[in-house]
Write a protein that holds these residues in place. Structure first.
Motif, PDB file in Angstrom:
ATOM      1  N   CYS A 325      35.916  38.296 -27.940  1.00  0.00           N
ATOM      2  CA  CYS A 325      37.089  38.459 -28.801  1.00  0.00           C
ATOM      3  C   CYS A 325      37.133  39.849 -29.433  1.00  0.00           C
ATOM      4  O   CYS A 325      36.119  40.536 -29.553  1.00  0.00           O
ATOM      5  CB  CYS A 325      37.108  37.388 -29.891  1.00  0.00           C
ATOM      6  N   PHE A 326      38.347  40.211 -29.818  1.00  0.00           N
ATOM      7  CA  PHE A 326      38.561  41.494 -30.500  1.00  0.00           C
ATOM      8  C   PHE A 326      39.862  41.433 -31.289  1.00  0.00           C
ATOM      9  O   PHE A 326      40.875  40.934 -30.820  1.00  0.00           O
ATOM     10  CB  PHE A 326      38.619  42.646 -29.502  1.00  0.00           C
ATOM     11  N   TYR A 327      39.808  41.926 -32.528  1.00  0.00           N
ATOM     12  CA  TYR A 327      40.989  42.063 -33.375  1.00  0.00           C
ATOM     13  C   TYR A 327      41.025  43.499 -33.888  1.00  0.00           C
ATOM     14  O   TYR A 327      40.109  43.940 -34.576  1.00  0.00           O
ATOM     15  CB  TYR A 327      40.943  41.085 -34.551  1.00  0.00           C
ATOM     16  N   SER A 328      42.079  44.211 -33.536  1.00  0.00           N
ATOM     17  CA  SER A 328      42.167  45.618 -33.944  1.00  0.00           C
ATOM     18  C   SER A 328      42.599  45.772 -35.400  1.00  0.00           C
ATOM     19  O   SER A 328      42.491  46.863 -35.966  1.00  0.00           O
ATOM     20  CB  SER A 328      43.153  46.369 -33.043  1.00  0.00           C
ATOM     21  N   ALA A 329      43.094  44.665 -35.996  1.00  0.00           N
ATOM     22  CA  ALA A 329      43.458  44.679 -37.420  1.00  0.00           C
ATOM     23  C   ALA A 329      42.690  43.555 -38.105  1.00  0.00           C
ATOM     24  O   ALA A 329      43.263  42.510 -38.446  1.00  0.00           O
ATOM     25  CB  ALA A 329      44.961  44.502 -37.600  1.00  0.00           C
ATOM     26  N   PRO A 330      41.397  43.740 -38.299  1.00  0.00           N
ATOM     27  CA  PRO A 330      40.572  42.659 -38.870  1.00  0.00           C
ATOM     28  C   PRO A 330      41.047  42.259 -40.261  1.00  0.00           C
ATOM     29  O   PRO A 330      41.501  43.094 -41.053  1.00  0.00           O
ATOM     30  CB  PRO A 330      39.166  43.266 -38.902  1.00  0.00           C
ATOM     31  N   LEU A 331      40.924  40.971 -40.558  1.00  0.00           N
ATOM     32  CA  LEU A 331      41.392  40.438 -41.836  1.00  0.00           C
ATOM     33  C   LEU A 331      40.393  40.647 -42.968  1.00  0.00           C
ATOM     34  O   LEU A 331      40.732  40.477 -44.139  1.00  0.00           O
ATOM     35  CB  LEU A 331      41.697  38.941 -41.693  1.00  0.00           C
TER      36      LEU A 331
END
Length: 719
Positions: A325-331
């Motif tokens: 997984c990858f999120y470029s705008a981490p929460l």
């Protein structure tokens, strides 16, 4: 020498009877202890005799009973020494032999051996070997017609030794003895009681049984990461740097020659991981070829979306079935919320793998309280999975809270993950107070819940609060049920007046739960044109009838609190607009108000988001609440306040039908990509053990010695 070279005229039965006249506590070790001052006696097994193993064992017992500072080595596979000698030299046993006996059958042999061990109160795990061999054929040569008998004798002797070594390994790894090691399960023990096992095998006089009990030494835990379960993070300061790191890793991955070099490469990424790096991705796969595919898929996704993301501020959200997984705008971690599920999510053999991978944590939890009762193991961990369907409301509640408690301790103590918020679905509110270091003695709630009329008679069982609400006589029958229906509250409410004994108990996204008189509920659904799935569970919680016991519920949950309360945490209740004050009265009242009123879980999630919750982590058995939260978030309308519709993400630590450890790793991977701080020590420690094992195997292939087991820790020994 072989044991048969020292055989006396007395029979094996007589020699065993002689051993039974004195207490027995012999330490069993899976590797030779580093004690130079203790004399070692090597005893070989006479493989030409069917009773070769029994003779070797008896010879060992007799040798140790007549000497004062000795140990016996049986076939370089098992070392035995008196318990007192082991204690004197600081040697911690993997297990102990405490009793031995011969009987006409298995039941008699085990009972006699338990009596010798003074463990008649125990219910041992029994390992019984096949009795098909001719145990009367105690020949000492294999010439001519006796050759086949000699082969059987050799097989029997070695099989029995192997069975004993395997049983000691099971005891030392707290693993239920099983022929199928791939599906092994954690071995729970009664509170402050030893694990007890019986090894039974055919003997000339019938069946011979030995009683083994646990020692303090734990052998290496099962691997968190290995060649069949690969997991690693990559982090960087920018998207461009992260893509470069991924490409570099791909090149290195394609250069790995074997499993050992692959694991060493992964270990490098773990050591190099930086908690404060702005971006991170996680790769997860079941083997090397799968990891190559995951890397290629991740590179393709980042290449296709990377330029768009940087130019338009569009976030990349990528997750594969394997767990990468990858999120470029981490929460981020400021909105991290632990969510606790309610009654009915537990399932057979839940969390059964966790104790094998985290034995130190489980040992600590067992020292603190009765895990058998906490998880209702009698119903959830037996061979008969149908027993789970027979659990009462109180038993379901206890096991549900128990699962949440264990998973909370796992996240906090092993991975140092700390939430900022906590909330619960229905009885999940009680689970959050029990799990997050608020109540002083949460384990006492187990017996209290089992014995309380609230769960056995008032809102379940004979449903006394319903009987009171409906003004029924004691002899009038109540047929109660609840149904999940895909309908909104607006679609159901107009029909309630026609069915006064049916209630909307829970509102949850695109579904509702109606409860009450079974016939009335069915009639309401038919009138509304809806279908319902019967829960077949008797509970009047969240219905008007429960209002009759609000005071009783509040008094039940008024518990003493710990001295150092987690004030950094905000506890959100369905019954309160603001986070609950950390006082015993406020907590008890919020639980009572939640239990006894209709539950609007949709509103609870909106409220939590309003307070700042962004990452919802379901901490309990299965992932039912995660699914509900996803649906609630997906249904949020554009006309609602913007803050409520800020980006959120829901995930679960556990999933029914999935591998416990893989589910955990997938959750941890998502948290890392959202930049939640956590300790990677469990990964590094586990990987180090796996690398050491592979290195030893490689050394053995080159002719060097192989150390059989690597000890990880000591466990306090109950009595």
């Amino acid at each position: 020498m072989t044991a048969s070279s020292n055989i006396t005229q007395s029979s094996i039965s007589e020699r065993i009877a002689e051993q039974q006249t004195k207490p027995m506590r012999l330490a069993l070790l899976l590797s030779k202890p580093d004690v130079d001052s203790v004399n070692e006696h090597f005893v070989a097994i006479d493989t030409q005799r069917v009773d070769g193993f029994e003779l070797a064992l008896l010879h060992s017992f007799e040798t140790l009973s007549s000497t004062h500072n000795d140990m016996v080595n049986i076939g370089d596979r098992l070392w035995i020494m008196p318990g007192l000698i082991a204690a004197k030299h600081g040697v911690h046993a993997h297990a102990y032999i405490n009793g031995i006996a011969v009987g006409d059958n298995q039941v008699e042999a085990v009972t006699l051996a338990l009596a010798h061990a003074k463990r008649l109160h125990a219910q041992p795990q029994i390992v019984a070997l096949d009795g098909s061999l001719d145990v009367s054929a105690n020949v000492s040569t294999t010439s001519s017609a006796d050759a086949d008998t000699g082969t059987h004798a050799s097989t029997h002797a070695q099989t029995t030794l192997t069975a004993m070594v395997t049983l000691v390994e099971s005891i030392a790894s707290r693993c239920i003895p099983s022929k199928d090691n791939s599906n092994s399960q954690y071995w729970f023990s009664a509170l402050h009681q030893n694990r007890v096992a019986a090894l039974c095998y055919p003997a000339a006089a019938g069946v011979q049984a030995m009683i083994l009990t646990q020692g303090r030494e734990l052998i290496a835990a099962k691997a968190l990461i290995n060649t069949q379960r690969l997991w690693l993070p990559l982090c960087a300061a920018s998207l461009t740097q992260l893509r470069t790191k991924l490409m570099d890793f791909s090149t290195q991955l394609n250069s790995t020659a074997d499993d050992l070099s692959l694991l060493k490469l992964i270990n490098t990424t773990l050591v190099d991981y930086q908690t404060d790096a702005p971006l991170a991705l996680v790769l997860m796969a079941a083997d090397r070829s799968g990891l190559v595919q995951e890397v290629n898929a991740m590179m393709s996704k980042m290449s296709a979306n990377g330029d768009l993301a940087q130019s338009s501020n569009a976030a990349i959200e990528y997750k594969t079935p394997a767990g990468s997984c990858f999120y470029s705008a981490p929460l981020g971690h400021h909105g991290l919320s632990f969510v606790y599920p309610g009654v009915g999510t537990v399932y057979p053999n839940m969390l059964s793998q966790l104790g094998l991978v985290f034995p130190d944590l489980y040992a600590e939890l067992e020292n603190q309280g009765d895990m058998q009762s906490m998880l209702q193991t009698e119903y959830l961990y037996g061979a008969d999975n149908s027993r789970a369907a027979q659990m009462s409301l109180s038993q379901l509640a206890i096991a549900g809270v128990g699962a949440s408690y264990i998973l909370t301790k796992l996240l906090q103590q092993e991975f140092a993950i700390e939430p900022r918020f906590a909330l619960g679905y229905s009885m999940g509110e009680a689970a959050m107070w029990a799990s997050l270091n608020v109540w002083q003695a949460p384990h006492r709630m187990i017996a209290a819940t089992q014995n309380s009329s609230i769960f056995s008679q008032d809102i379940s069982g004979e449903l006394r609060c319903v009987r009171q609400q409906w003004q029924l006589a004691d002899d009038e029958t109540i047929v109660w049920n609840s149904f999940v229906t895909r309908a909104s509250i607006d679609e159901l409410t107009p029909h309630l007046a026609d069915h006064p004994r049916a209630y909307i108990a829970i509102i949850q996204g695109d579904t509702c739960v109606i409860a009450g008189c079974e016939a009335s509920c069915k009639a309401l659904l038919k009138q509304a044109g809806k279908r319902g799935i019967a829960a077949n569970r008797v509970t009047a919680m969240h219905t008007p009838a429960a209002l009759n016991i609000t005071t009783s519920v509040s008094q039940f949950y008024q518990q003493p609190l710990v001295e150092n309360l987690p004030h950094q945490l905000q506890f959100i209740s369905a019954a309160e607009a603001d986070p609950v004050a950390l006082t015993s009265h406020a907590i008890a009242q919020s639980i009572a108000d939640t239990f006894c009123h209709q539950l609007d879980f949709t509103q609870l999630i909106h409220k939590a988001r309003h307070h700042g919750c962004r990452l919802f982590v379901e901490v309990g058995a299965d992932r039912q609440i995660t699914t509900l939260i996803d649906k609630i978030n997906a249904q949020s309308s554009d006309s609602s306040p913007a803050k409520v519709h800020a980006k959120v993400n829901a995930m679960a630590v556990n999933a029914k039908g999935g591998d416990d450890i893989s589910s955990l790793l997938k959750c941890l991977g998502q948290l890392i990509t959202h930049r939640v701080p956590m300790s990677l020590s469990p990964f590094i420690r586990s990987l180090s053990d796996t690398i050491n094992t592979l290195s030893q195997q490689a050394a053995l292939a080159d002719g060097s010695s192989l150390i059989r087991n690597s000890e990880t820790s000591l466990e306090g020994e109950p009595h």
